[in-house]
Design a protein around this motif. Structure first.
Motif, PDB file in Angstrom:
ATOM      1  N   PRO A  32     -32.499  31.279 -71.984  1.00  0.00           N
ATOM      2  CA  PRO A  32     -32.287  29.862 -72.277  1.00  0.00           C
ATOM      3  C   PRO A  32     -33.315  29.333 -73.265  1.00  0.00           C
ATOM      4  CG  PRO A  32     -33.323  30.109 -70.132  1.00  0.00           C
ATOM      5  CD  PRO A  32     -32.981  31.499 -70.617  1.00  0.00           C
ATOM      6  N   VAL A  33     -32.889  28.386 -74.088  1.00  0.00           N
ATOM      7  CA  VAL A  33     -33.773  27.742 -75.045  1.00  0.00           C
ATOM      8  C   VAL A  33     -34.269  26.442 -74.419  1.00  0.00           C
ATOM      9  CG1 VAL A  33     -33.907  26.654 -77.318  1.00  0.00           C
ATOM     10  CG2 VAL A  33     -32.584  28.758 -77.003  1.00  0.00           C
ATOM     11  N   LEU A  34     -35.584  26.276 -74.378  1.00  0.00           N
ATOM     12  CA  LEU A  34     -36.186  25.113 -73.734  1.00  0.00           C
ATOM     13  C   LEU A  34     -36.955  24.224 -74.709  1.00  0.00           C
ATOM     14  CD1 LEU A  34     -37.479  26.994 -70.565  1.00  0.00           C
ATOM     15  CD2 LEU A  34     -35.386  25.647 -70.802  1.00  0.00           C
ATOM     16  N   GLU A  35     -37.225  24.716 -75.924  1.00  0.00           N
ATOM     17  CA  GLU A  35     -37.950  23.923 -76.906  1.00  0.00           C
ATOM     18  C   GLU A  35     -37.046  22.796 -77.391  1.00  0.00           C
ATOM     19  OE1 GLU A  35     -37.355  27.258 -77.521  1.00  0.00           O
ATOM     20  OE2 GLU A  35     -39.247  28.096 -76.838  1.00  0.00           O
ATOM     21  N   PRO A  36     -37.472  21.537 -77.239  1.00  0.00           N
ATOM     22  CA  PRO A  36     -36.599  20.405 -77.552  1.00  0.00           C
ATOM     23  C   PRO A  36     -35.935  20.465 -78.929  1.00  0.00           C
ATOM     24  CG  PRO A  36     -38.582  19.620 -76.486  1.00  0.00           C
ATOM     25  CD  PRO A  36     -38.778  21.085 -76.745  1.00  0.00           C
ATOM     26  N   ALA A  43     -37.561  14.997 -78.225  1.00  0.00           N
ATOM     27  CA  ALA A  43     -38.755  14.862 -77.383  1.00  0.00           C
ATOM     28  C   ALA A  43     -39.926  15.473 -78.136  1.00  0.00           C
ATOM     29  CB  ALA A  43     -38.562  15.560 -76.047  1.00  0.00           C
ATOM     30  N   ASP A  44     -41.122  14.958 -77.863  1.00  0.00           N
ATOM     31  CA  ASP A  44     -42.308  15.444 -78.560  1.00  0.00           C
ATOM     32  C   ASP A  44     -42.764  16.812 -78.086  1.00  0.00           C
ATOM     33  OD1 ASP A  44     -42.418  13.159 -80.125  1.00  0.00           O
ATOM     34  OD2 ASP A  44     -43.709  12.105 -78.697  1.00  0.00           O
ATOM     35  N   GLN A  45     -42.569  17.095 -76.785  1.00  0.00           N
ATOM     36  CA  GLN A  45     -42.993  18.391 -76.253  1.00  0.00           C
ATOM     37  C   GLN A  45     -42.078  18.815 -75.118  1.00  0.00           C
ATOM     38  OE1 GLN A  45     -47.033  17.810 -75.046  1.00  0.00           O
ATOM     39  NE2 GLN A  45     -46.530  16.411 -73.394  1.00  0.00           N
ATOM     40  N   GLN A  46     -42.102  20.100 -74.827  1.00  0.00           N
ATOM     41  CA  GLN A  46     -41.262  20.675 -73.778  1.00  0.00           C
ATOM     42  C   GLN A  46     -41.710  20.187 -72.396  1.00  0.00           C
ATOM     43  OE1 GLN A  46     -40.626  24.924 -74.068  1.00  0.00           O
ATOM     44  NE2 GLN A  46     -40.548  25.098 -71.837  1.00  0.00           N
ATOM     45  N   ALA A  47     -40.731  19.853 -71.545  1.00  0.00           N
ATOM     46  CA  ALA A  47     -41.018  19.423 -70.174  1.00  0.00           C
ATOM     47  C   ALA A  47     -39.851  19.838 -69.281  1.00  0.00           C
ATOM     48  CB  ALA A  47     -41.200  17.908 -70.124  1.00  0.00           C
ATOM     49  N   LEU A 159     -22.423  33.281 -59.205  1.00  0.00           N
ATOM     50  CA  LEU A 159     -23.781  33.635 -58.798  1.00  0.00           C
ATOM     51  C   LEU A 159     -24.601  33.726 -60.079  1.00  0.00           C
ATOM     52  CD1 LEU A 159     -25.864  34.530 -56.656  1.00  0.00           C
ATOM     53  CD2 LEU A 159     -25.172  36.891 -57.153  1.00  0.00           C
ATOM     54  N   ILE A 160     -25.690  32.955 -60.134  1.00  0.00           N
ATOM     55  CA  ILE A 160     -26.565  32.947 -61.302  1.00  0.00           C
ATOM     56  C   ILE A 160     -27.935  33.458 -60.873  1.00  0.00           C
ATOM     57  CG2 ILE A 160     -27.585  31.565 -63.146  1.00  0.00           C
ATOM     58  CD1 ILE A 160     -24.498  31.569 -63.207  1.00  0.00           C
ATOM     59  N   GLU A 161     -28.472  34.418 -61.627  1.00  0.00           N
ATOM     60  CA  GLU A 161     -29.812  34.953 -61.360  1.00  0.00           C
ATOM     61  C   GLU A 161     -30.690  34.685 -62.581  1.00  0.00           C
ATOM     62  OE1 GLU A 161     -29.905  38.970 -59.660  1.00  0.00           O
ATOM     63  OE2 GLU A 161     -27.714  38.869 -59.625  1.00  0.00           O
ATOM     64  N   TRP A 162     -31.887  34.117 -62.323  1.00  0.00           N
ATOM     65  CA  TRP A 162     -32.837  33.872 -63.412  1.00  0.00           C
ATOM     66  C   TRP A 162     -34.257  34.048 -62.904  1.00  0.00           C
ATOM     67  CZ3 TRP A 162     -35.616  29.132 -65.382  1.00  0.00           C
ATOM     68  CH2 TRP A 162     -36.139  29.347 -66.661  1.00  0.00           C
ATOM     69  N   PRO A 163     -34.952  35.101 -63.374  1.00  0.00           N
ATOM     70  CA  PRO A 163     -36.333  35.331 -62.943  1.00  0.00           C
ATOM     71  C   PRO A 163     -37.303  34.257 -63.423  1.00  0.00           C
ATOM     72  CG  PRO A 163     -35.401  37.314 -63.933  1.00  0.00           C
ATOM     73  CD  PRO A 163     -34.437  36.195 -64.191  1.00  0.00           C
ATOM     74  N   GLY A 164     -37.042  33.652 -64.591  1.00  0.00           N
ATOM     75  CA  GLY A 164     -37.944  32.623 -65.107  1.00  0.00           C
ATOM     76  C   GLY A 164     -38.014  32.625 -66.619  1.00  0.00           C
ATOM     77  N   GLU A 165     -38.871  31.764 -67.152  1.00  0.00           N
ATOM     78  CA  GLU A 165     -38.983  31.552 -68.596  1.00  0.00           C
ATOM     79  C   GLU A 165     -39.146  32.849 -69.361  1.00  0.00           C
ATOM     80  OE1 GLU A 165     -41.013  28.251 -70.879  1.00  0.00           O
ATOM     81  OE2 GLU A 165     -41.392  27.607 -68.812  1.00  0.00           O
ATOM     82  N   GLY A 166     -38.424  32.928 -70.481  1.00  0.00           N
ATOM     83  CA  GLY A 166     -38.476  34.100 -71.339  1.00  0.00           C
ATOM     84  C   GLY A 166     -37.546  35.220 -70.900  1.00  0.00           C
ATOM     85  N   GLU A 167     -36.870  35.053 -69.775  1.00  0.00           N
ATOM     86  CA  GLU A 167     -35.968  36.081 -69.238  1.00  0.00           C
ATOM     87  C   GLU A 167     -34.511  35.628 -69.388  1.00  0.00           C
ATOM     88  OE1 GLU A 167     -36.881  39.064 -68.057  1.00  0.00           O
ATOM     89  OE2 GLU A 167     -38.961  38.573 -68.506  1.00  0.00           O
TER      90      GLU A 167
END
Length: 185
Positions: A32-36, A43-47, A159-167
């Motif tokens: 997933p892309v999280l950078e605004p 947005a000014d920064q990622q949150a 069913l959705i699996e996501w280990p975390g950021e960057g994955e």
């Protein structure tokens, strides 16, 4: 069990689908892309969440791109969520310069949610794979969800699996026929 894997070309590159013998499809949905600025979202920064105004009140929305922009709200119950009014208002909010799909997520537990999605340019749909992924990302970033989450949509369950950021996210769901038709040209 026998499995068949195929590649489907998309604008973001190939997506690989594996079909199991019991007619479940497993899809690597990518990172997933999280950078605004890349979503795009203003947005000014990622949150994990951002304040956004809708219908005269400020609410918290998560912004995620799964190859298409998504905004995700946590609601008390999807059955009473203001999908018909907030969906089109948030879809076209200036903070989403390319418009966005808007997800309304009800957290049942860390491993289970209900979700309704208002898709940009379409309206509410019965199911949305990228919306289910975006909701799980939003819930994980908020500390509400586990790594494996069952997502109940009007049109079925994923069913959705996501280990975390960057994955990458892995989505599993049934392969069923929803329509057959013919067109004569």
């Amino acid at each position: 069990t026998a499995k068949t894997t195929v590649a489907v070309e998309t604008q973001q590159g190939p997506i690989y689908l594996t079909m199991t013998a019991d007619k479940q499809v497993i899809v690597d949905m990518g990172v997933p892309v999280l950078e605004p600025q890349k979503i795009p979202f203003s947005a000014d920064q990622q949150a994990a969440t951002y304040p956004i105004d809708v219908d005269g009140q400020s609410v918290q929305i998560s912004a995620v791109s799964m190859g298409n922009p998504h905004g995700v709200l946590v609601v008390d119950a999807v059955s009473t969520a203001p999908v018909e009014t907030w969906g089109p208002a948030l879809e076209c909010d200036p903070k989403f310069p390319a418009k966005a799909n808007i997800g309304f997520m009800e957290v049942i537990s860390g491993a289970e949610i209900r979700l309704r999605v208002f898709e940009r340019g379409v309206g509410e749909t019965k199911a949305c794979g990228t919306g289910a992924c975006a909701a799980v990302v939003a819930g994980r970033l908020r500390g509400l969800l586990d790594q494996k989450v069952t997502v109940h949509l009007t049109g079925g369950t994923l069913l959705i699996e996501w280990p975390g950021e960057g994955e990458p996210l892995i989505m599993t769901g049934p392969a069923t026929t929803v329509y057959e038709g013919q067109i004569f040209l």
